[in-house]
Design an enzyme around this catalytic site. Structure first.
Site, PDB file in Angstrom:
ATOM      1  N   ASN A   1       0.597  -1.146   0.104  1.00  0.00           N
ATOM      2  CA  ASN A   1      -0.236   0.090   0.086  1.00  0.00           C
ATOM      3  C   ASN A   1       0.809   1.192  -0.029  1.00  0.00           C
ATOM      4  OD1 ASN A   1       0.496  -0.879   2.746  1.00  0.00           O
ATOM      5  ND2 ASN A   1      -1.106   0.305   3.329  1.00  0.00           N
TER       6      ASN A   1
ATOM      7  N   GLU B   1       0.345   5.150   0.905  1.00  0.00           N
ATOM      8  CA  GLU B   1      -0.790   6.240   1.379  1.00  0.00           C
ATOM      9  C   GLU B   1       0.098   7.729   1.060  1.00  0.00           C
ATOM     10  OE1 GLU B   1      -0.971   5.310   5.656  1.00  0.00           O
ATOM     11  OE2 GLU B   1      -2.185   3.563   5.137  1.00  0.00           O
TER      12      GLU B   1
ATOM     13  N   CYS C   1      -4.515   1.021  -1.979  1.00  0.00           N
ATOM     14  CA  CYS C   1      -4.034  -0.314  -1.431  1.00  0.00           C
ATOM     15  C   CYS C   1      -3.190  -1.351  -2.118  1.00  0.00           C
ATOM     16  CB  CYS C   1      -5.437  -1.249  -1.349  1.00  0.00           C
ATOM     17  SG  CYS C   1      -6.753  -0.484  -0.453  1.00  0.00           S
TER      18      CYS C   1
ATOM     19  N   GLU D   1      -3.114  -4.303  -3.281  1.00  0.00           N
ATOM     20  CA  GLU D   1      -3.831  -5.304  -4.290  1.00  0.00           C
ATOM     21  C   GLU D   1      -4.123  -4.389  -5.653  1.00  0.00           C
ATOM     22  OE1 GLU D   1      -4.680  -4.600  -1.191  1.00  0.00           O
ATOM     23  OE2 GLU D   1      -6.170  -6.438  -0.682  1.00  0.00           O
TER      24      GLU D   1
ATOM     25  N   CYS E   1     -10.928  -2.874  -3.738  1.00  0.00           N
ATOM     26  CA  CYS E   1     -10.097  -3.977  -4.358  1.00  0.00           C
ATOM     27  C   CYS E   1     -10.755  -5.240  -4.703  1.00  0.00           C
ATOM     28  CB  CYS E   1      -8.941  -4.290  -3.298  1.00  0.00           C
ATOM     29  SG  CYS E   1      -7.833  -2.978  -2.924  1.00  0.00           S
TER      30      CYS E   1
HETATM   31  N1  THU Z   1      -5.172  -1.453   2.829  1.00  0.00           N
HETATM   32  C1  THU Z   1      -4.795  -2.387   1.532  1.00  0.00           C
HETATM   33  O1  THU Z   1      -3.640  -2.027   1.236  1.00  0.00           O
HETATM   34  N2  THU Z   1      -5.286  -3.444   1.419  1.00  0.00           N
HETATM   35  C2  THU Z   1      -6.408  -3.907   1.867  1.00  0.00           C
HETATM   36  O2  THU Z   1      -7.009  -4.959   1.291  1.00  0.00           O
HETATM   37  C3  THU Z   1      -6.984  -3.072   3.207  1.00  0.00           C
HETATM   38  C4  THU Z   1      -6.300  -1.803   3.423  1.00  0.00           C
HETATM   39  C5  THU Z   1      -4.466  -0.448   3.088  1.00  0.00           C
HETATM   40  C6  THU Z   1      -5.236   0.892   2.840  1.00  0.00           C
HETATM   41  C7  THU Z   1      -4.562   1.716   3.953  1.00  0.00           C
HETATM   42  O3  THU Z   1      -3.132   2.267   3.655  1.00  0.00           O
HETATM   43  C8  THU Z   1      -4.312   0.983   5.159  1.00  0.00           C
HETATM   44  O4  THU Z   1      -4.383  -0.446   4.282  1.00  0.00           O
HETATM   45  C9  THU Z   1      -5.356   1.038   6.362  1.00  0.00           C
HETATM   46  O5  THU Z   1      -6.647   0.865   5.634  1.00  0.00           O
END
Ligand code: THU
Length: 162
Positions: A63, A65, A74, A76, A117
């Protein structure tokens, strides 16, 4: 007016680590390693995803941010966007997802893909007409397996028109 109930069911399988096929263990290991490089300074939730393409290649991502929170993406979607951008004719067939809290070295969390996702995963299934096996790592070391996004996203957009 007559009415009729429509039910959806999901079936998933929980695997103990030792009972997983070698390629799936490798996929989970790669997702774990990718989580370590996640850029998640705001949530402290480090997510790694790994994919195996039909030709046997493995790729991973995490991920990313942003200080403007909604801009974050995210693991995925970063991953599937990358593989489809570079290998548009090679279907993704297996995917593993791992998450750990930044505060603790071995503080893993169970992660199931978010709604965005799920929709994104479904797009690649739709394009290639192939289910993607999704493996979700759990803190116990067990792995939850969904055979295709249908198990996680029943009645997705356009399902009733197919
Ligand atoms: N996140 C993902 O990368 N994949 C997921 O399936 C769930 C959430 C990330 C988004 C954000 O950066 C952090 O996790 C908290 O939600």
């Amino acid at each position: 007016m007559a009415e009729r109930k429509i039910e959806t069911t999901s079936t998933m399988t929980l695997y103990e680590w030792a009972s997983l096929a070698e390629d799936v263990q490798e996929l989970v290991r790669r997702a774990k390693a990718a989580a370590e490089n996640a850029y998640a300074p705001y949530s402290g939730f480090l997510v790694g995803a790994a994919v195996m393409l039909q030709d046997g290649q493995f790729y991973s991502a995490n991920n990313q941010e942003n200080v403007c929170f909604p801009v974050g993406v995210c693991a995925e979607r970063i991953l599937l966007g990358y593989t489809h951008a570079n290998f548009p004719n090679v279907p993704p067939v297996k995917m593993a997802i791992v998450a750990r809290r930044a505060a603790g070295e071995n503080d893993y969390a169970t992660v199931t893909p978010c709604g965005l996702c799920r929709q994104s995963i479904s797009e690649y299934e739709l394009k290639f007409r192939l289910p993607i096996d999704i493996y979700m790592y759990m803190p116990s070391g067990d792995v939850l397996h969904a055979h295709g996004i249908e198990q996680l996203l029943p009645l997705k957009f356009e399902d009733l028109n197919q």
